[in-house]
Design an enzyme around this catalytic site. Structure first.
Site, PDB file in Angstrom:
ATOM      1  N   LYS A 167       0.819  -1.214   0.000  1.00  0.00           N
ATOM      2  CA  LYS A 167       0.000   0.000   0.000  1.00  0.00           C
ATOM      3  C   LYS A 167       0.855   1.267   0.000  1.00  0.00           C
ATOM      4  CE  LYS A 167      -4.138  -2.094   0.869  1.00  0.00           C
ATOM      5  NZ  LYS A 167      -3.903  -3.526   1.068  1.00  0.00           N
TER       6      LYS A 167
HETATM    7  C1  LIG Z   1      -4.624  -4.659   0.673  1.00  0.00           C
HETATM    8  C2  LIG Z   1      -3.890  -5.926   0.680  1.00  0.00           C
HETATM    9  C3  LIG Z   1      -4.190  -6.946  -0.231  1.00  0.00           C
HETATM   10  C4  LIG Z   1      -5.333  -6.851  -1.194  1.00  0.00           C
HETATM   11  O1  LIG Z   1      -5.157  -5.861  -2.181  1.00  0.00           O
HETATM   12  P1  LIG Z   1      -6.433  -5.337  -2.992  1.00  0.00           P
HETATM   13  O2  LIG Z   1      -5.897  -4.227  -3.832  1.00  0.00           O
HETATM   14  O3  LIG Z   1      -7.410  -4.842  -1.973  1.00  0.00           O
HETATM   15  O4  LIG Z   1      -6.963  -6.467  -3.772  1.00  0.00           O
HETATM   16  C5  LIG Z   1      -3.404  -8.083  -0.205  1.00  0.00           C
HETATM   17  N1  LIG Z   1      -2.394  -8.233   0.670  1.00  0.00           N
HETATM   18  C6  LIG Z   1      -2.080  -7.266   1.565  1.00  0.00           C
HETATM   19  C7  LIG Z   1      -0.973  -7.506   2.507  1.00  0.00           C
HETATM   20  C8  LIG Z   1      -2.812  -6.080   1.595  1.00  0.00           C
HETATM   21  O5  LIG Z   1      -2.489  -5.126   2.476  1.00  0.00           O
END
Ligand SMILES: *Cc1c(COP(=O)(O)O)cnc(C)c1O
Length: 457
Positions: free
Chosen positions: A111
């Site tokens: 993120k």
């Molecule tokens: C947010 C997240 C996901 C999922 O990603 P999306 O874009 O919501 O599909 C997978 N793994 C981790 C560690 C995350 O923080």
């Protein structure tokens, strides 16, 4: 570049608007009117670029007159200076897979890649206006920390983060709640992530409220995040230097990260399949493998960032599959709300040209972590393990697995899998002893709204 909403294909917005708003007032998601492919010459010019230069080239295509290319380069460079990898991401070969590590940012999840950039986009935008902005965001665990780190201490901006109480890992929580900045507000909601996401959506569609606080959204539906995430698909492809197409396995919750791969493919990146890997909250796996798009109750798993049943970004794919017909999308979204939507065979075939899917339960996740550790001495987090396990189930060849979080964020799962204590890196250890600050709220929109009103200045 002009943008429309998945629920109104007649409107037209600039990047600045869709970036600040995040979600369209009609409840739809923003999309470019047209996504252009890189020409062959443009494409080959991208090959040898550094991560920062590549990101600048790709993102510049989408931002119109938001800022100059020079300014964008400066913003991108600043955003990734906080990463511990010089080239932002790292590729590691594990058996016959490539693992693309995306967690070398300040809060140790992928993120950060989009969020650091977004924080600096806000700062740049606010330097040109006299506005004050209030971000309200729901998190399944990692978005919140990344967003807080990206805007902490910045002027004229507050951030309110809703997380599901007791349903994220303690490390995930502490990364958010120990932040002392005055513009950061943490709210634990008695409910699951879908409840949090719904509250935020309701606040947005309450126009009087959202106007009164100049509300802004940074959830994974924010188009700027998707664009920023498409960059590492390109970077990885170029680094691997393969002639044949590459497939990507993507641990998936809200369908944002994997959609970024789809965007990269639309821009001309030779991707074969995008493998949507889910945990036991497997609505997307059922939808993509057999058209069944029925929501179940959210289950708590050891991969909490993917404990989601309502994958917001899927609406963007539906818009595409139904030939940019917003009337049809409105119909479908209403059916989904009433839990009576199924994909017809024709649409399903269309989706399966680009996507396949797989799902892992807890036992399989733990076994995957164990297997990888035993054979390679590498610890992967439970989310990443789902990506790896899904490839194995398909006997996939030529796959890159996106590693979405650092294993130290999920020490209990790692302990359970390989009986090993996964420690936080030194610079983060201090959060374990710091005072946490957060409010606990019932799943009640009115109380929340008054709390936010009271605290946004
Ligand atoms: C947010 C997240 C996901 C999922 O990603 P999306 O874009 O919501 O599909 C997978 N793994 C981790 C560690 C995350 O923080």
């Amino acid at each position: 570049m002009e943008y429309l909403s998945t629920r109104n294909d007649k409107i037209s917005f600039k990047f600045e608007h869709i970036f600040i708003k995040g979600l369209s007032e009609d409840g739809g998601l923003f999309l470019p009117k047209k996504i252009e492919k890189f020409s062959e010459k443009e494409f080959s010019n991208l090959k040898a670029l550094s991560y920062v230069d590549l990101a600048t080239e790709i993102i510049y295509k989408f931002i119109g007159d938001f800022c100059s290319k020079e300014k964008l380069h400066e913003i991108v460079k600043k955003s990734y200076s906080s990463f511990s990898e010089k080239e932002v991401v790292k590729i590691r070969k594990v058996e016959d897979l490539q693992i693309l590590e995306l967690f070398h940012g300040p809060t140790l999840a992928f993120k950060d890649v989009a969020m650091q950039l977004i924080g600096n986009f806000y700062e740049y935008y606010l330097s040109k206006t006299s506005e004050k902005i209030n971000i309200v965001v729901a998190t399944s665990g990692d978005t919140g920390a990344a967003a807080i780190d990206a805007v902490k201490g910045k002027k004229n901006i507050n951030i309110f983060v809703l997380h599901p109480n007791n349903r994220i890992s303690p490390v995930q929580r502490m990364l958010m709640t120990t932040n002392p900045s005055k513009n950061v507000f943490n709210i634990a909601v008695e409910g699951n992530f879908d409840d949090c996401q719904k509250l935020v959506k309701q606040m947005f569609s309450d126009r009087e409220f959202s106007k009164s606080i100049n509300m802004s959204g940074v959830n994974s539906i924010n188009w700027a995040r998707i664009v920023a995430q498409s960059v590492y698909y390109f970077f990885c492809y170029f680094k691997l230097g393969k002639k044949e197409k590459v497939s990507f396995s993507v641990p998936t919750g809200n369908f944002g990260d994997v959609y970024a791969g789809y965007l990269a493919k639309k821009m001309g990146l030779p991707i074969d399949k995008l493998l949507v890997a889910t945990n036991e909250n497997d609505i997307l796996h059922r939808a993509i493998s057999k058209g069944d798009y029925k929501t179940n109750k959210v289950q708590e798993t050891i991969s909490p960032s993917m404990d989601i049943q309502v994958a917001s970004n899927f609406e963007r794919l539906l818009f595409d599959i139904y030939n940019n017909d917003s009337k049809k999308v409105i119909e479908i979204m209403s059916d989904i709300k009433n839990n009576k939507f199924n994909l017809d065979q024709f649409s399903l075939k269309k989706i399966q040209k680009d996507f396949i899917s797989g799902s892992l339960n807890e036992k399989e996740i733990l076994e995957t972590i164990k297997h990888i550790y035993k054979n390679n001495r590498i610890v992967v987090d439970p989310h990443t393990a789902i990506g790896v396990g899904a490839v194995k189930k398909h006997n996939g060849k030529n796959y890159v697995v996106l590693a979405t979080a650092h294993p130290c964020k999920f020490p209990n799962a790692i302990l359970k899998a390989i009986d090993k204590k996964e420690e936080l890196p030194n610079h983060l250890k201090e959060i374990l002893n710091q005072k946490e600050e957060y409010e606990v709220f019932q799943n009640n929109i009115e109380n929340l709204k008054s709390y936010i009103k009271k605290n946004c200045k």
